[in-house]
Design an enzyme around this catalytic site. Sequence first.
Site, PDB file in Angstrom:
ATOM      1  N   SER A 128     -57.644  14.993  41.037  1.00 49.67           N
ATOM      2  CA  SER A 128     -57.052  13.665  41.155  1.00 49.67           C
ATOM      3  C   SER A 128     -55.556  13.743  41.388  1.00 49.67           C
ATOM      4  O   SER A 128     -54.889  14.642  40.888  1.00 49.67           O
ATOM      5  CB  SER A 128     -57.306  12.829  39.901  1.00 49.67           C
ATOM      6  OG  SER A 128     -56.630  11.584  40.028  1.00 49.67           O
ATOM      7  N   LYS A 183     -64.270  13.457  36.536  1.00 49.76           N
ATOM      8  CA  LYS A 183     -63.437  12.875  37.601  1.00 49.76           C
ATOM      9  C   LYS A 183     -63.947  11.483  37.988  1.00 49.76           C
ATOM     10  O   LYS A 183     -63.159  10.567  38.226  1.00 49.76           O
ATOM     11  CB  LYS A 183     -63.420  13.800  38.821  1.00 49.76           C
ATOM     12  CG  LYS A 183     -62.813  13.174  40.098  1.00 49.76           C
ATOM     13  CD  LYS A 183     -61.320  12.974  39.997  1.00 49.76           C
ATOM     14  CE  LYS A 183     -60.704  11.934  40.910  1.00 49.76           C
ATOM     15  NZ  LYS A 183     -60.940  12.024  42.323  1.00 49.76           N
ATOM     16  N   HIS A 186     -62.878   9.100  35.366  1.00 53.18           N
ATOM     17  CA  HIS A 186     -61.442   8.890  35.610  1.00 53.18           C
ATOM     18  C   HIS A 186     -61.256   7.781  36.651  1.00 53.18           C
ATOM     19  O   HIS A 186     -60.464   6.861  36.481  1.00 53.18           O
ATOM     20  CB  HIS A 186     -60.795  10.198  36.078  1.00 53.18           C
ATOM     21  CG  HIS A 186     -59.459  10.010  36.754  1.00 53.18           C
ATOM     22  ND1 HIS A 186     -59.344   9.537  38.050  1.00 53.18           N
ATOM     23  CD2 HIS A 186     -58.192  10.212  36.328  1.00 53.18           C
ATOM     24  CE1 HIS A 186     -58.057   9.444  38.379  1.00 53.18           C
ATOM     25  NE2 HIS A 186     -57.345   9.866  37.353  1.00 53.18           N
ATOM     26  N   ASN A 187     -61.994   7.871  37.738  1.00 54.37           N
ATOM     27  CA  ASN A 187     -61.852   6.873  38.796  1.00 54.37           C
ATOM     28  C   ASN A 187     -62.322   5.493  38.351  1.00 54.37           C
ATOM     29  O   ASN A 187     -61.728   4.487  38.736  1.00 54.37           O
ATOM     30  CB  ASN A 187     -62.599   7.306  40.059  1.00 54.37           C
ATOM     31  CG  ASN A 187     -61.855   8.377  40.819  1.00 54.37           C
ATOM     32  OD1 ASN A 187     -61.166   9.206  40.220  1.00 54.37           O
ATOM     33  ND2 ASN A 187     -61.984   8.387  42.129  1.00 54.37           N
ATOM     34  N   GLU A 190     -59.638   4.115  36.471  1.00 53.81           N
ATOM     35  CA  GLU A 190     -58.595   3.760  37.451  1.00 53.81           C
ATOM     36  C   GLU A 190     -58.865   2.369  38.059  1.00 53.81           C
ATOM     37  O   GLU A 190     -57.938   1.560  38.194  1.00 53.81           O
ATOM     38  CB  GLU A 190     -58.580   4.845  38.538  1.00 53.81           C
ATOM     39  CG  GLU A 190     -57.642   4.618  39.702  1.00 53.81           C
ATOM     40  CD  GLU A 190     -57.825   5.710  40.772  1.00 53.81           C
ATOM     41  OE1 GLU A 190     -57.865   6.906  40.416  1.00 53.81           O
ATOM     42  OE2 GLU A 190     -57.939   5.364  41.958  1.00 53.81           O
TER      43      GLU A 190
HETATM   44  P1  NBP Z   1     -61.912  13.698  54.600  1.00 52.33           P
HETATM   45  O1  NBP Z   1     -62.766  13.231  53.511  1.00 52.33           O
HETATM   46  O2  NBP Z   1     -61.344  12.712  55.529  1.00 52.33           O
HETATM   47  O3  NBP Z   1     -62.724  14.805  55.434  1.00 52.33           O
HETATM   48  C1  NBP Z   1     -62.193  15.389  56.597  1.00 52.33           C
HETATM   49  C2  NBP Z   1     -62.502  16.852  56.653  1.00 52.33           C
HETATM   50  O4  NBP Z   1     -63.914  17.081  56.588  1.00 52.33           O
HETATM   51  C3  NBP Z   1     -62.019  17.481  57.947  1.00 52.33           C
HETATM   52  O5  NBP Z   1     -61.523  18.757  57.644  1.00 52.33           O
HETATM   53  C4  NBP Z   1     -63.289  17.533  58.779  1.00 52.33           C
HETATM   54  O6  NBP Z   1     -63.262  18.516  59.775  1.00 52.33           O
HETATM   55  C5  NBP Z   1     -64.270  17.909  57.713  1.00 52.33           C
HETATM   56  N1  NBP Z   1     -65.686  17.734  58.077  1.00 52.33           N
HETATM   57  C6  NBP Z   1     -66.398  16.602  58.282  1.00 52.33           C
HETATM   58 BR1  NBP Z   1     -65.704  14.936  58.305  1.00 52.33          BR
HETATM   59  N2  NBP Z   1     -67.691  16.828  58.570  1.00 52.33           N
HETATM   60  C7  NBP Z   1     -67.823  18.157  58.508  1.00 52.33           C
HETATM   61  C8  NBP Z   1     -68.922  19.010  58.718  1.00 52.33           C
HETATM   62  N3  NBP Z   1     -70.148  18.544  58.961  1.00 52.33           N
HETATM   63  N4  NBP Z   1     -68.709  20.352  58.623  1.00 52.33           N
HETATM   64  C9  NBP Z   1     -67.493  20.817  58.348  1.00 52.33           C
HETATM   65  N5  NBP Z   1     -66.413  20.061  58.150  1.00 52.33           N
HETATM   66  C10 NBP Z   1     -66.559  18.737  58.221  1.00 52.33           C
HETATM   67  O7  NBP Z   1     -60.701  14.582  54.007  1.00 52.33           O
HETATM   68  P2  NBP Z   1     -59.716  14.287  52.759  1.00 52.33           P
HETATM   69  O8  NBP Z   1     -59.244  12.878  52.755  1.00 52.33           O
HETATM   70  O9  NBP Z   1     -58.730  15.382  52.797  1.00 52.33           O
HETATM   71  O10 NBP Z   1     -60.657  14.459  51.485  1.00 52.33           O
HETATM   72  C11 NBP Z   1     -61.343  15.652  51.191  1.00 52.33           C
HETATM   73  C12 NBP Z   1     -62.112  15.466  49.905  1.00 52.33           C
HETATM   74  O11 NBP Z   1     -61.201  15.188  48.846  1.00 52.33           O
HETATM   75  C13 NBP Z   1     -63.084  14.282  49.922  1.00 52.33           C
HETATM   76  O12 NBP Z   1     -64.200  14.592  49.138  1.00 52.33           O
HETATM   77  C14 NBP Z   1     -62.299  13.179  49.274  1.00 52.33           C
HETATM   78  O13 NBP Z   1     -63.110  12.176  48.716  1.00 52.33           O
HETATM   79  C15 NBP Z   1     -61.548  13.965  48.225  1.00 52.33           C
HETATM   80  N6  NBP Z   1     -60.346  13.331  47.717  1.00 52.33           N
HETATM   81  C16 NBP Z   1     -59.497  12.666  48.524  1.00 52.33           C
HETATM   82  C17 NBP Z   1     -58.338  12.087  48.024  1.00 52.33           C
HETATM   83  C18 NBP Z   1     -57.382  11.381  48.919  1.00 52.33           C
HETATM   84  O14 NBP Z   1     -56.392  10.836  48.399  1.00 52.33           O
HETATM   85  N7  NBP Z   1     -57.591  11.370  50.219  1.00 52.33           N
HETATM   86  C19 NBP Z   1     -58.045  12.217  46.682  1.00 52.33           C
HETATM   87  C20 NBP Z   1     -58.905  12.902  45.865  1.00 52.33           C
HETATM   88  C21 NBP Z   1     -60.045  13.460  46.392  1.00 52.33           C
HETATM   89  P3  NBP Z   1     -62.722  18.156  61.258  1.00 52.33           P
HETATM   90  O15 NBP Z   1     -61.230  18.203  61.167  1.00 52.33           O
HETATM   91  O16 NBP Z   1     -63.271  19.223  62.116  1.00 52.33           O
HETATM   92  O17 NBP Z   1     -63.231  16.777  61.582  1.00 52.33           O
END
Ligand code: NBP
Length: 485
Positions: A128, A183, A186-187, A190
């Site tokens: 988080s 987690k 936590h959400n 939140e």
């Molecule tokens: P995203 O959730 O937007 O996912 C994008 C990534 O997933 C890219 O690297 C993409 O590759 C890859 N991907 C996908 Br879409 N389909 C795929 C597949 N079939 N095989 C391999 N790679 C694949 O990214 P994020 O916002 O960085 O979040 C990542 C994780 O962290 C999620 O579970 C999210 O819920 C969690 N999270 C996010 C936050 C936040 O603030 N954003 C906070 C806490 C937790 P590509 O580039 O080739 O499309």
Amino acid sequence: GTAQIGVTGLAVMGANLARNLARNGYTVALHNRSVGKTDELLAKHGDDGDFVRTESLQELVDSLESPRRILIMVKAGAPVDSVIESLIPLLDRDDIIIDGGNSYFKDTIRREKECAEHGLHFVGVGVSGGEEGALNGPSIMPGGSEQSYESVGPMLEKIAAKADDGTPCCAWIDTDGAGHFVKMVHNGIEYADMQVIGEAYDLLRSVAGIEPAEQAEVFRRWNETDLSSYLIEITAEVLSQVDEKTGKPLVDVIVDQAGQKGTGRWTVQSALDLGSPVSGIAESVFARALSSSEPEAREQAQEKLTSGLIASTGVAHADPEFVEDVRRALYASKLVSYAQGLDMLGSAGKEFGWDLKLDTIASLWRAGCIIRAELLGEIMDAYQGDDAPVNMLLAPGFLEVVEELVPSWRRVVVKATALGIPVPVFASSLSYYDALRRKRLPAALIQGQRDFFGAHTYHRVDEEGTFHTLWSEDRSEVRTDGEIA
Ligand code: NBP
């Protein structure tokens, strides 16, 4: 290979965690499905530390020291399964797959089993703190086997946020899905935290006429009180923001339909399964749903459901007594949300066989994560030692505090109700408090009704055993065998 950890999935979260690891001295192998993101990261931030560029999962695996550690940061859901499936044939016994995304804890339980069948460790990690936390120190909640924590724990503790006392906001939670479960809760908290702030904002504005810029000052002051927290701090920032295009407060040009990505909903779904009364968290999830999923109904209701509105609020502009009442109602409702969330963790521990240490969990939320707040240090203290409170509201440190908040809390809920201003979490939290402390609940009548139509039986206050009234015969009472139905 010589890299100490590999990261696959280099969108915001993965890229920032990779940079955080590199800045902390680890050699990090990088991989993303489309190589563009890998090169972008290297071009912009290559000098953050030692990175190894890879183009395929095979190259990623080959670049790592053994036993390997691979952090998956792809989109939650099917993409995680697809990456695991591709990795399994490439890995060796005792290698460790870490999933740092927002995965559903039951998926994590399943994935851990599958990986174990291949001799692999699977560590589901709740992270988080958003983008900023991932880069500078998130709150980290790892599950998985205790053995795998020996390998990944030190790295995770190194990149985690540090609480004021210097301890890392990362500690082993328990096996399989425990980290993702914590987690998730936590959400859920939140969601409630944000909703109670929203309710306070609405009341300050609609009842005491305090406009956003002036409210930003109120929230800044509140941030110096026991409400001190990240979410109060950013609320002041958002409220003070002026829209570039119109010159209006930004909050007035944002459409009032709240989005959600699912973790709040999962919390409530799990709570229903556990029979855990997280009413404040549930109301906050429903409040978002009502705001956004019923636009047509909202539109018609604005025109047609107009009865009972009171013209004058009877509160002077920025009346300090009213403002203080709202602050107290907000704090009381917040305490209830935490009490409910922690209570749910207690139930989950029993259901899933986890030994969840609530003082440790509260300690992990003190820094790095979205719900970080002064309060968490106090919650940690309340649960330390052998006689943990049966409910957070009954802990010695909170008991007197809550009692003192109650008169303000009631005044605010009454006022809001009289004026027709929705306060779902303020009101449901107060009902939770009242239900907990009430000597006799109407549950007795419900048991009577259940016995009437379904012979579900009941217990008596004055005698052991299970009883049934012969409602359709002579209405005499009989003793029945076995447990209540
Ligand atoms: P995203 O959730 O937007 O996912 C994008 C990534 O997933 C890219 O690297 C993409 O590759 C890859 N991907 C996908 Br879409 N389909 C795929 C597949 N079939 N095989 C391999 N790679 C694949 O990214 P994020 O916002 O960085 O979040 C990542 C994780 O962290 C999620 O579970 C999210 O819920 C969690 N999270 C996010 C936050 C936040 O603030 N954003 C906070 C806490 C937790 P590509 O580039 O080739 O499309």
